[in-house]
Design a protein around this motif. Structure first.
Motif, PDB file in Angstrom:
ATOM      1  N   ARG A  78      99.786  73.357  50.970  1.00  0.00           N
ATOM      2  CA  ARG A  78     100.404  74.002  49.807  1.00  0.00           C
ATOM      3  C   ARG A  78     101.105  73.006  48.892  1.00  0.00           C
ATOM      4  O   ARG A  78     101.506  73.371  47.778  1.00  0.00           O
ATOM      5  CB  ARG A  78     101.409  75.062  50.277  1.00  0.00           C
ATOM      6  N   LEU A  79     101.256  71.771  49.336  1.00  0.00           N
ATOM      7  CA  LEU A  79     101.916  70.766  48.507  1.00  0.00           C
ATOM      8  C   LEU A  79     100.996  70.379  47.350  1.00  0.00           C
ATOM      9  O   LEU A  79      99.857  69.963  47.559  1.00  0.00           O
ATOM     10  CB  LEU A  79     102.253  69.525  49.344  1.00  0.00           C
ATOM     11  N   ALA A  80     101.488  70.517  46.134  1.00  0.00           N
ATOM     12  CA  ALA A  80     100.670  70.235  44.950  1.00  0.00           C
ATOM     13  C   ALA A  80     100.276  68.766  44.908  1.00  0.00           C
ATOM     14  O   ALA A  80     101.111  67.888  45.172  1.00  0.00           O
ATOM     15  CB  ALA A  80     101.433  70.612  43.683  1.00  0.00           C
ATOM     16  N   PRO A  81      99.023  68.455  44.581  1.00  0.00           N
ATOM     17  CA  PRO A  81      98.576  67.053  44.516  1.00  0.00           C
ATOM     18  C   PRO A  81      99.445  66.184  43.614  1.00  0.00           C
ATOM     19  O   PRO A  81      99.710  65.026  43.939  1.00  0.00           O
ATOM     20  CB  PRO A  81      97.144  67.174  43.981  1.00  0.00           C
ATOM     21  N   ALA A  82      99.886  66.735  42.486  1.00  0.00           N
ATOM     22  CA  ALA A  82     100.712  65.948  41.564  1.00  0.00           C
ATOM     23  C   ALA A  82     102.038  65.558  42.205  1.00  0.00           C
ATOM     24  O   ALA A  82     102.546  64.452  41.986  1.00  0.00           O
ATOM     25  CB  ALA A  82     100.962  66.732  40.275  1.00  0.00           C
ATOM     26  N   VAL A  83     102.611  66.474  43.002  1.00  0.00           N
ATOM     27  CA  VAL A  83     103.868  66.185  43.697  1.00  0.00           C
ATOM     28  C   VAL A  83     103.648  65.095  44.742  1.00  0.00           C
ATOM     29  O   VAL A  83     104.441  64.155  44.864  1.00  0.00           O
ATOM     30  CB  VAL A  83     104.432  67.459  44.353  1.00  0.00           C
ATOM     31  N   LEU A  84     102.561  65.216  45.493  1.00  0.00           N
ATOM     32  CA  LEU A  84     102.252  64.218  46.519  1.00  0.00           C
ATOM     33  C   LEU A  84     102.045  62.841  45.907  1.00  0.00           C
ATOM     34  O   LEU A  84     102.608  61.848  46.390  1.00  0.00           O
ATOM     35  CB  LEU A  84     101.000  64.646  47.287  1.00  0.00           C
ATOM     36  N   GLN A  85     101.262  62.771  44.843  1.00  0.00           N
ATOM     37  CA  GLN A  85     100.989  61.478  44.211  1.00  0.00           C
ATOM     38  C   GLN A  85     102.254  60.856  43.649  1.00  0.00           C
ATOM     39  O   GLN A  85     102.447  59.640  43.727  1.00  0.00           O
ATOM     40  CB  GLN A  85      99.934  61.649  43.124  1.00  0.00           C
ATOM     41  N   ASN A  86     103.127  61.659  43.091  1.00  0.00           N
ATOM     42  CA  ASN A  86     104.380  61.133  42.548  1.00  0.00           C
ATOM     43  C   ASN A  86     105.248  60.558  43.660  1.00  0.00           C
ATOM     44  O   ASN A  86     105.848  59.479  43.504  1.00  0.00           O
ATOM     45  CB  ASN A  86     105.132  62.234  41.805  1.00  0.00           C
ATOM     46  N   LEU A  87     105.302  61.253  44.795  1.00  0.00           N
ATOM     47  CA  LEU A  87     106.104  60.755  45.913  1.00  0.00           C
ATOM     48  C   LEU A  87     105.531  59.451  46.455  1.00  0.00           C
ATOM     49  O   LEU A  87     106.276  58.496  46.726  1.00  0.00           O
ATOM     50  CB  LEU A  87     106.182  61.807  47.014  1.00  0.00           C
ATOM     51  N   LEU A  88     104.211  59.388  46.614  1.00  0.00           N
ATOM     52  CA  LEU A  88     103.592  58.162  47.130  1.00  0.00           C
ATOM     53  C   LEU A  88     103.813  56.995  46.173  1.00  0.00           C
ATOM     54  O   LEU A  88     103.978  55.850  46.614  1.00  0.00           O
ATOM     55  CB  LEU A  88     102.099  58.398  47.361  1.00  0.00           C
ATOM     56  N   HIS A  89     103.817  57.283  44.884  1.00  0.00           N
ATOM     57  CA  HIS A  89     104.102  56.228  43.902  1.00  0.00           C
ATOM     58  C   HIS A  89     105.523  55.691  44.096  1.00  0.00           C
ATOM     59  O   HIS A  89     105.750  54.471  44.047  1.00  0.00           O
ATOM     60  CB  HIS A  89     103.933  56.789  42.489  1.00  0.00           C
ATOM     61  N   CYS A  90     106.460  56.597  44.335  1.00  0.00           N
ATOM     62  CA  CYS A  90     107.843  56.171  44.571  1.00  0.00           C
ATOM     63  C   CYS A  90     107.958  55.330  45.836  1.00  0.00           C
ATOM     64  O   CYS A  90     108.721  54.350  45.885  1.00  0.00           O
ATOM     65  CB  CYS A  90     108.749  57.389  44.667  1.00  0.00           C
ATOM     66  N   VAL A  91     107.195  55.713  46.870  1.00  0.00           N
ATOM     67  CA  VAL A  91     107.201  54.945  48.122  1.00  0.00           C
ATOM     68  C   VAL A  91     106.723  53.524  47.879  1.00  0.00           C
ATOM     69  O   VAL A  91     107.304  52.547  48.392  1.00  0.00           O
ATOM     70  CB  VAL A  91     106.329  55.635  49.185  1.00  0.00           C
ATOM     71  N   GLU A  92     105.669  53.371  47.092  1.00  0.00           N
ATOM     72  CA  GLU A  92     105.164  52.037  46.797  1.00  0.00           C
ATOM     73  C   GLU A  92     106.186  51.213  46.034  1.00  0.00           C
ATOM     74  O   GLU A  92     106.309  50.002  46.251  1.00  0.00           O
ATOM     75  CB  GLU A  92     103.850  52.142  46.020  1.00  0.00           C
ATOM     76  N   ARG A  93     106.919  51.844  45.154  1.00  0.00           N
ATOM     77  CA  ARG A  93     107.961  51.119  44.414  1.00  0.00           C
ATOM     78  C   ARG A  93     109.081  50.677  45.358  1.00  0.00           C
ATOM     79  O   ARG A  93     109.628  49.577  45.205  1.00  0.00           O
ATOM     80  CB  ARG A  93     108.525  52.000  43.295  1.00  0.00           C
ATOM     81  N   LEU A  94     109.424  51.532  46.325  1.00  0.00           N
ATOM     82  CA  LEU A  94     110.433  51.150  47.305  1.00  0.00           C
ATOM     83  C   LEU A  94     109.966  49.945  48.122  1.00  0.00           C
ATOM     84  O   LEU A  94     110.725  48.990  48.349  1.00  0.00           O
ATOM     85  CB  LEU A  94     110.736  52.318  48.238  1.00  0.00           C
ATOM     86  N   ARG A  95     108.719  49.993  48.566  1.00  0.00           N
ATOM     87  CA  ARG A  95     108.182  48.882  49.349  1.00  0.00           C
ATOM     88  C   ARG A  95     108.131  47.602  48.521  1.00  0.00           C
ATOM     89  O   ARG A  95     108.430  46.509  49.023  1.00  0.00           O
ATOM     90  CB  ARG A  95     106.800  49.246  49.873  1.00  0.00           C
ATOM     91  N   ALA A  96     107.752  47.723  47.266  1.00  0.00           N
ATOM     92  CA  ALA A  96     107.693  46.547  46.397  1.00  0.00           C
ATOM     93  C   ALA A  96     109.070  45.924  46.211  1.00  0.00           C
ATOM     94  O   ALA A  96     109.194  44.722  45.967  1.00  0.00           O
ATOM     95  CB  ALA A  96     107.090  46.933  45.043  1.00  0.00           C
ATOM     96  N   ALA A  97     110.114  46.775  46.332  1.00  0.00           N
ATOM     97  CA  ALA A  97     111.479  46.280  46.181  1.00  0.00           C
ATOM     98  C   ALA A  97     112.052  45.749  47.495  1.00  0.00           C
ATOM     99  O   ALA A  97     113.220  45.352  47.547  1.00  0.00           O
ATOM    100  CB  ALA A  97     112.376  47.390  45.642  1.00  0.00           C
ATOM    101  N   GLY A  98     111.231  45.751  48.559  1.00  0.00           N
ATOM    102  CA  GLY A  98     111.664  45.165  49.823  1.00  0.00           C
ATOM    103  C   GLY A  98     112.098  46.153  50.883  1.00  0.00           C
ATOM    104  O   GLY A  98     112.504  45.747  51.984  1.00  0.00           O
TER     105      GLY A  98
END
Length: 226
Positions: A78-98
């Motif tokens: 039930r999780l909307a694809p747009a919501v999932l993609q936005n969260l994964l994008h944020c995760v990548e930014r966190l990882r890029a920041a260390g």
């Protein structure tokens, strides 16, 4: 409201701010918190709400900070694809920041989701306790019909089940702290993107279904006090 409007929201723990003058809705869950355009503005508002002078705001390194993404929520169809993609994008930014980010299914989170569906929502139980006299009294006709309907559903939850829910909450708050072990929990705020209002104003069943979906994830945070 923050997620649907592209804003930053900070939901505090109930003890962070003085609730004097705030009309109670669900006393064990009620909390305050600022919403603003930026994290910096939320920090400033948080300080003002606690009666503090303007804090010093400096960027900090995320290197070594631990985050846990709740995989069970991400796996929900039930999780909307747009919501999932936005969260994964944020995760990548966190990882890029260390930051160190792990994906894991937390048993405490899954238990809360099951408990709410099976036994009911604690917030609704406490709201009925607070507003029973209003809903059943002369002012009852002024209460929004959809709010009134939800409160009447909560009124049917037996007292024994309410005690079971409260007991489970204390246990699960301790459990999630153990599972996270100091890490920061990451979950989507909502299951879906902002819905169109007009169809839901015309269809009470659609409104109720959307309302439940909208609140389903923040309910977890409120219940676990995270």
């Amino acid at each position: 409201p923050a997620a649907f409007n592209g804003l930053v929201g900070f939901k505090s723990s109930p003890e962070r701010y003085d609730l004097g003058g705030v009309h109670p809705l669900a006393p064990s869950l009620d909390s305050l918190g600022p919403m603003a355009r930026t994290v910096r503005d939320c920090v400033l508002l948080d300080a003002a709400m606690r009666g503090l002078t303007e804090p010093s705001i400096e960027a900090r390194s995320l290197s070594g900070n631990r985050f846990v993404v709740e995989q069970g929520v991400l796996d929900d169809a039930r999780l909307a694809p747009a919501v999932l993609q936005n969260l994964l994008h944020c995760v990548e930014r966190l990882r890029a920041a260390g930051a160190w980010v792990e994906f894991a299914i937390l048993d405490s989170v899954q238990q809360v989701r099951q408990l709410i569906v099976r036994d009911g929502w604690l917030g609704a139980i406490e709201a009925w306790e607070q507003l029973r006299d209003v809903v059943l009294g002369p002012q009852g006709a002024q209460v929004d019909r959809r709010v009134s309907a939800r409160l009447h559903v909560a009124a049917k939850i037996p007292a024994e089940r309410a005690r079971t829910i409260r007991s489970a909450r204390a246990r699960l708050i301790a459990s999630v702290a153990t599972e996270l072990d100091g890490a920061v929990l990451i979950m989507p705020t909502v299951m879906h993107v902002a819905p169109l209002l007009a169809p839901r104003e015309q269809d009470d069943e659609l409104f109720t279904a959307t309302n439940i979906a909208t609140l389903s994830l923040t309910m977890i945070g409120s219940f676990l006090n995270v």
